[in-house]
Write an enzyme that holds these catalytic residues in place. Structure first.
Site, PDB file in Angstrom:
ATOM      1  CB  SER A 158      -0.935  -0.072   1.208  1.00 44.38           C
ATOM      2  OG  SER A 158      -2.063   0.688   0.959  1.00 44.38           O
ATOM      3  CE  LYS A 161       0.090   5.342  -1.937  1.00 47.65           C
ATOM      4  NZ  LYS A 161      -0.909   4.709  -2.712  1.00 47.65           N
ATOM      5  CD1 TRP A 194      -7.965   3.405  -2.098  1.00 49.83           C
ATOM      6  CD2 TRP A 194      -9.641   4.430  -3.147  1.00 49.83           C
ATOM      7  NE1 TRP A 194      -7.955   4.711  -1.706  1.00 49.83           N
ATOM      8  CE2 TRP A 194      -8.977   5.370  -2.339  1.00 49.83           C
ATOM      9  CE3 TRP A 194     -10.734   4.858  -3.912  1.00 49.83           C
ATOM     10  CZ2 TRP A 194      -9.356   6.715  -2.258  1.00 49.83           C
ATOM     11  CZ3 TRP A 194     -11.117   6.193  -3.836  1.00 49.83           C
ATOM     12  CH2 TRP A 194     -10.432   7.101  -3.017  1.00 49.83           C
ATOM     13  CG  HIS A 235      -5.708  -2.523   0.256  1.00 50.53           C
ATOM     14  ND1 HIS A 235      -4.931  -2.119  -0.803  1.00 50.53           N
ATOM     15  CD2 HIS A 235      -5.241  -1.848   1.339  1.00 50.53           C
ATOM     16  CE1 HIS A 235      -4.040  -1.241  -0.385  1.00 50.53           C
ATOM     17  NE2 HIS A 235      -4.210  -1.055   0.909  1.00 50.53           N
TER      18      HIS A 235
HETATM   19  C1  GTR Z   1      -5.419   4.480   1.605  1.00 55.51           C
HETATM   20  C2  GTR Z   1      -4.841   5.320   0.514  1.00 55.51           C
HETATM   21  C3  GTR Z   1      -4.040   4.469  -0.424  1.00 55.51           C
HETATM   22  C4  GTR Z   1      -3.184   3.429   0.265  1.00 55.51           C
HETATM   23  C5  GTR Z   1      -3.719   2.960   1.590  1.00 55.51           C
HETATM   24  C6  GTR Z   1      -2.739   2.373   2.585  1.00 55.51           C
HETATM   25  O1  GTR Z   1      -6.185   5.222   2.482  1.00 55.51           O
HETATM   26  O2  GTR Z   1      -5.881   5.936  -0.148  1.00 55.51           O
HETATM   27  O3  GTR Z   1      -3.294   5.287  -1.290  1.00 55.51           O
HETATM   28  O4  GTR Z   1      -1.883   3.832   0.367  1.00 55.51           O
HETATM   29  O5  GTR Z   1      -4.342   3.952   2.304  1.00 55.51           O
HETATM   30  O6  GTR Z   1      -1.575   2.730   2.626  1.00 55.51           O
HETATM   31  O7  GTR Z   1      -3.193   1.587   3.406  1.00 55.51           O
END
Ligand code: GTR
Length: 393
Positions: free
Chosen positions: A232, A236, A323, A373
């Site tokens: 997540s 990045k 997402w 996710h």
């Molecule tokens: C979310 C965000 C994502 C992702 C995620 C995470 O809220 O929108 O970009 O990075 O968090 O890191 O769990």
């Protein structure tokens, strides 16, 4: 749903020249692209960053019922007043005659959450609140092993890898405080910050580089074979760490989405405007110019993948994680292929996204896992196989 878009070509320079030779890519086009990503997306590192010092604070040769040695290292910056101290946890498998390759990743909730091993020091750093009503923002004994589903430590060790992890909040606590705390607060004079100054993702990626420096000091680890991995927002971060530091031999982005592997121009799921609004501290201020204006971005995220070439990179998505735009993550991988080809690294991705649970590709590998996710055992199995393929040929 996705509007028409044209992607910038990694193999055409800013002045319009086609790049047809590997050495031109390496010497001129790659640095040019890296610089644009730093200026417009993640931010440049300040020039006065201190070098880290390492200190082993605990060692147990017989951890996890004898399966591993466990070391804890403190990474500090003695020359910098108010600099944070980073706590690195390292497990190395026992009974190995050779130095071992390693996985290195940031964790979300403290080193003590990745395993219930009582020997891991409980973090004393600021923590993200656990939900409404949690005002403590500190770890408790109860949180030991809380994230262990995401860290199959025994499995990683059993496959012959070391595992190193540190808490991302040690480097820079993850909330918008105008860069007053963490490494930003210690290094940046507020008046020196400008539109292309580093955001939190760049700071976390720099922390990973300090952790790699520390791993280089451990004789049990083959530091030429360190895979950097993240989930997540930390996916990045892993991509940016891999792009900025070629010492990372392999890079893994798990469900990284917007600002990670997903193409910004598709504006599907989380968009540039959404991410900059929810998390204004993650990127540099310049990135906000592209809110609802992705087509004017001088780069797109497939070019971030090309900055890792020719090193192996794994991009993973999940079916229920719309997402993060699974298709946009696949396309980034696909459109990075010409650079891998130029550098003579076969990637062999299909033209269209594969069905769920069917990994594809070689130097650039991709899968779409069934489910939400998360970072799961299935994902880790693929990463271990990928690392075996590239590290143990
Ligand atoms: C979310 C965000 C994502 C992702 C995620 C995470 O809220 O929108 O970009 O990075 O968090 O890191 O769990």
């Amino acid at each position: 749903m996705v509007s028409q878009y044209t992607l910038p070509d990694p193999l055409v320079s800013t002045s319009g020249d086609p790049i047809t030779q590997p050495h031109i890519w390496i010497r001129s086009r790659r640095p040019e692209l890296l610089n644009v990503f730093a200026s417009e997306v993640y931010g440049h590192l300040p020039e006065n960053l201190p070098s880290p010092k390492f200190n082993v604070t605990s060692s147990n040769q017989n951890a996890l019922d004898g399966a591993a040695a466990r070391h804890e290292l403190e990474i500090s910056f003695p020359k910098l007043a108010n600099a944070p101290t980073l706590q690195l946890l390292v497990y190395t498998p026992n009974n190995r005659t050779h130095r071992v390759p390693a996985f290195l990743g940031l964790n979300f909730r403290g080193n003590h959450t990745i395993h219930s091993d009582p020997g891991i020091t409980l973090s004393t750093a600021w923590m993200r609140p656990n939900g409404p009503g949690d005002v403590e923002n500190r770890a408790t004994e109860k949180s030991r092993g809380k994230s262990k589903e995401r860290w199959p430590v025994e499995r990683i060790l059993d496959r012959g890898y070391a595992l190193a992890t540190l808490y991302y909040g040690d480097i820079d606590p993850d909330f918008d405080d105008q860069f007053q705390n963490g490494i930003h607060g210690a290094v940046d004079a507020p008046t020196d910050r400008h539109a292309s100054s580093w955001g939190s993702i760049a700071a976390w990626a720099w922390g990973l580089r300090c952790a790699l420096d520390a791993l280089e000091s451990l004789p049990a680890i083959d530091s030429s074979k360190v895979a950097v991995l993240g989930h997540s927002r930390l996916g990045k971060t892993a991509l940016w760490a891999g792009a900025t530091d070629p010492r990372f031999a392999l890079v893994i982005s798990n469900n990284s989405g917007c600002g990670g592997a997903a193409l910004s121009r598709r504006a599907f799921g989380e968009t540039v405007a959404r991410i900059n609004t929810s998390f204004p501290h993650w990127f540099c201020d310049n990135f906000q110019k592209y809110n609802d204006n992705e087509n004017t971005l001088p780069v797109d995220q497939h070019q971030l993948i090309t900055l890792i070439a020719p090193r192996p990179v794994y991009i993973a998505s999940a079916t229920e994680d719309q997402w993060a735009d699974p298709k946009g993550e696949f396309l980034s991988a696909k459109y990075a292929e010409p650079v891998y080809q130029l550098l003579n690294e076969p990637s062999n991705l299909p033209d269209t996204p594969p069905p769920p649970d069917s990994p594809v590709g070689q130097s650039i590998r991709y899968h779409l896992r069934t489910g939400k996710h998360d970072l799961t055992e299935y994902d880790w199995e693929q990463y271990l196989n990928f690392a075996d393929f590239h590290f143990k040929e």
